[in-house]
Design an enzyme around this catalytic site. Structure first.
Site, PDB file in Angstrom:
ATOM      1  N   SER A   1       0.795  -1.227   0.000  1.00 37.09           N
ATOM      2  CA  SER A   1       0.000   0.000   0.000  1.00 37.09           C
ATOM      3  C   SER A   1       0.830   1.281   0.000  1.00 37.09           C
ATOM      4  O   SER A   1       1.886   1.371   0.623  1.00 37.09           O
ATOM      5  CB  SER A   1      -0.880   0.015   1.252  1.00 37.09           C
ATOM      6  OG  SER A   1      -1.431   1.295   1.415  1.00 37.09           O
TER       7      SER A   1
ATOM      8  N   ARG B   1       1.321   8.999  -7.615  1.00 35.79           N
ATOM      9  CA  ARG B   1       1.798   7.707  -8.108  1.00 35.79           C
ATOM     10  C   ARG B   1       2.505   7.774  -9.455  1.00 35.79           C
ATOM     11  O   ARG B   1       3.489   7.084  -9.682  1.00 35.79           O
ATOM     12  CB  ARG B   1       0.600   6.762  -8.227  1.00 35.79           C
ATOM     13  CG  ARG B   1       0.080   6.419  -6.886  1.00 35.79           C
ATOM     14  CD  ARG B   1      -1.175   5.608  -6.947  1.00 35.79           C
ATOM     15  NE  ARG B   1      -1.580   5.320  -5.582  1.00 35.79           N
ATOM     16  CZ  ARG B   1      -2.649   4.634  -5.258  1.00 35.79           C
ATOM     17  NH1 ARG B   1      -3.456   4.185  -6.196  1.00 35.79           N
ATOM     18  NH2 ARG B   1      -2.936   4.403  -4.005  1.00 35.79           N
TER      19      ARG B   1
END
Ligand SMILES: Cc1cc2nc3c(=O)[nH]c(=O)nc-3n(C[C@H](O)[C@H](O)[C@H](O)COP(=O)(O)OP(=O)(O)OC[C@H]3O[C@@H](n4cnc5c(N)ncnc54)[C@H](O)[C@@H]3O)c2cc1C
Length: 637
Positions: A284, A330
């Site tokens: 995660s 990201r």
């Protein structure tokens, strides 16, 4: 095909409120006269099915797992965003809206994103009321952590199992309605086609995955919450069953496909180790709150991490992006990992890995505190790699994780097929060209709990829908087509396994339409994919029969769709001659190697219209305008 976004007028803060007032309502006593099909029982599907049934509609809900409880949403680890500002650190609805528009590199619809930020606060209240055990501070208030692309802590979490806990909440709401007889649940039923009557979505055709029976189901409206299509890359963090079939078949019946090339490659996954692997595992993003990412300064440095002194390490994200450090979005983190590995500074046996190191955090907070936050993730990592992240830095590398593309929908979540609504990861979403972490759960639940219950009512109340039965010729025709396709696949009896085709498609997609794309590579892929598809239809070996539980057959149907969708993704990537978010065209970058948008020519959603098996789809555009968050070059420095 016309793309009418149906975005209401007026100041952005009041649009959803105004729209809710202006939408037509179905009188409570009339709701039971309407039938709604919901395909999918993940966070989007389960929340929608439960909410619609709670309102009084008759709902049929379908999923391919043996229980709605096993939808892929269960895998979500890190958390769910909401602009509650419990931390008093400067958060607000506007800031969440701003971060999401900017994080998506200005390729999302402002009004939708604002609504999402606005609804985020209600989601937390709803889930807490259901008993979702969010992490709490010592004093009992809900805890938050940070995710990429934000400078505030707004992510609510339940250790590393947030998806599971949220799904349990939605699943219980769904079960309640199943018990009350308002939802009929059909597990192990795979939707294989959509049925249109008079141009409207009026039902679906499914295959019973246990008996092989092909059946039709009629309704007044159809809602898809069937998840994302990132398994097109073969190796991905998705569950193995995640697929594009429902949305792909709907596309072929006339639903426009929005931004198919917008995929998210997540920076923190356990690296690929070899050919034998069938999936990848996510670590995660929440780990980037405390883990520090680094590689050796020197190329080819093969010393174990603990023998590389501090001044010979490159904490490249902290160095290049001091304001956001390890918590850059990201797309930025993934591209940078690729860059340092391409330079020869990657770690691990393959050289395709970077360290995510908890040594400093453990020194500062202690192993117990770190274990409380991330214990299950550390354990998962150790089980897979046989390395203990409390003592040795994790090794991570980017992998396919989420798809921002999906079926195009208007503000009411309706596709270009009247009556066909699409939610969650299956629609082209509010995340533009890059999704910020912890925003998918937020979107799926906003769609299911708070948007669809209103907009379906508006659709049903605004249209006169005659009654349709599954005996209608339209259903019979689609059933015939579905059956013929299944028989065709079983009859080929070629030499290659379904997986071998999938793996090869994944390699093409990763190489040419993955973290970086260029014109030559995309053109090559556009040659390779049709050739591979042709081979599939002449040489695939699908084992077993239709009238049984047959995973080879299930996979074959999904891979056949990926073989078509992959081509559309490459075409979309080729036509978008700019870099934005997760779509990085090597030809278009700043001198520092960041994505370089072309706002003059590409500030739009590309929505593709299917025109037949052998003809090029048509690329439509929905222009995007940015009134509230002004178009700027994204900077996380
Ligand atoms: C490992 C991992 C961790 C993640 N962690 C986070 C996180 O911390 N925070 C966050 O915001 N996001 C996270 N995400 C993303 C997020 O989990 C997903 O985007 C989200 O859960 C998707 O929900 P959904 O309801 O749209 O679809 P899904 O949960 O994928 O559900 C799809 C449903 O559709 C059904 N279905 C699909 N096709 C058919 C068909 N043809 N016929 C019948 N049924 C069908 C399936 O059975 C299933 O019920 C994570 C993703 C991964 C892979």
């Amino acid at each position: 095909m016309e793309l009418r976004s149906q975005v209401p007028e007026g100041p952005i803060e009041g649009r959803w409120e105004k729209h809710r007032f202006e939408m037509k309502l179905v009188n409570p006593a009339n709701k039971r006269r309407f039938n709604v099909i919901v395909v999918g029982s993940g966070l989007a599907g389960a929340s929608a099915a439960a909410s619609l049934a709670e309102l009084g509609y008759n709902v049929k809900c379908f999923c391919y797992q043996d229980s709605p409880r096993r939808a892929h949403s269960i895998a979500a680890q890190g958390g769910i965003n909401a602009a509650k500002n419990y931390q008093n650190d400067g958060d607000s609805v506007f800031r969440l809206f701003y971060d999401t528009v900017k994080g998506g590199d200005f390729r999302a619809r402002e009004a939708n994103v604002y609504r999402l930020a606005e609804l985020s606060v209600s989601i937390i209240d709803q889930c807490v009321a259901q008993g979702v055990p969010f992490a709490r501070e010592y004093g009992g208030t809900l805890a938050n952590r940070s995710f990429g692309g934000a400078q505030v802590s707004r992510t609510f979490y339940a250790r590393g199992q947030t998806g599971q806990q949220l799904l349990l909440g939605a699943y219980q709401a769904l079960e309640r309605q199943i018990g009350a007889g308002k939802v009929q649940m059909y597990p192990r039923h795979e939707m294989l086609d959509l049925v249109l009557i008079d141009g409207r979505a009026r039902g679906i055709v499914t295959r019973d995955m246990v008996t092989g029976a092909v059946e039709s189901w009629a309704a007044d409206a159809v809602v898809l919450g069937t998840g994302g299509y990132g398994n097109v890359f073969y190796l991905a963090t998705y569950c193995k069953g995640a697929n594009a079939t429902a949305i792909w078949r709907a596309y072929k019946r006339g639903a426009a496909f929005g931004n198919p090339c917008f995929t998210q490659i997540h920076p923190t996954c356990i690296p690929v180790t070899g050919e034998h692997q069938s999936k990848l595992t996510l670590m995660s993003e929440s780990l980037r709150n405390d883990g520090r990412i680094w590689v050796p300064r020197k190329k080819g440095d093969k010393r174990p991490p603990d023998q590389i002194p501090e001044d010979e390490r490159d904490y490249y994200l902290e160095r290049k992006y001091p304001s956001f450090g390890n918590l850059v979005p990201r797309d930025v983190a993934s591209r940078n990992a690729k860059q340092v590995c391409d330079e020869g500074r990657g770690v691990g046996e393959t050289g395709y890995g970077v360290y995510l190191d908890f040594a400093d955090a453990i020194k500062r907070l202690g192993a117990t505190a770190i274990g409380e936050k991330y214990g299950n993730l550390f354990e998962m990592y150790e089980r897979i790699t046989a390395e203990d992240p409390y003592r040795v830095p994790m090794r991570i590398y980017p992998a396919s994780h989420y798809t921002m593309g999906g079926l195009w929908v208007d503000y009411n979540l309706m596709s270009t097929i009247p009556g066909l609504h699409v939610m969650g990861e299956a629609n082209f979403s509010d995340h533009g060209a890059n999704r910020l972490g912890a925003s998918a759960l937020m979107q799926g639940l906003a769609d299911g709990y708070f948007i669809i219950p209103y907009t379906i009512g508006h659709y049903l109340a605004s249209n006169t829908l005659g009654k349709v039965e599954t005996s209608n010729v339209a259903f019979k025709q689609v059933e015939g087509e579905v059956g013929a396709r299944v028989s065709k696949m079983l009859s080929i009896k070629g030499k290659r396994t379904v997986d071998s085709f999938h793996r090869e498609l994944g390699r093409i997609m990763w190489e040419h339409c993955g973290m970086a794309r260029n014109e030559a590579g995309l053109k090559e892929a556009l040659q390779e994919i049709p050739a591979l598809r042709e081979q599939f239809w002449s040489d695939v070996n699908v084992l077993g029969a239709n009238e049984e539980m047959n995973q080879s057959l299930e996979k074959a149907g999904r891979v056949a769709d990926f073989l078509e969708l992959g081509e559309l993704m490459c075409l979309d990537a080729l036509e978008r001659r700019e870099s934005c978010g997760g779509h990085f065209r090597e030809e278009y970058q700043t001198p520092e190697g960041e994505a370089l948008r072309d706002d003059n020519n590409f500030t739009h959603v590309a929505a593709w219209e299917y025109t037949g098996p052998d003809s090029r789809p048509i690329r439509h555009q929905e222009p995007l305008s940015f009134e509230y968050v002004h178009l700027t070059q994204r900077s996380y420095k």
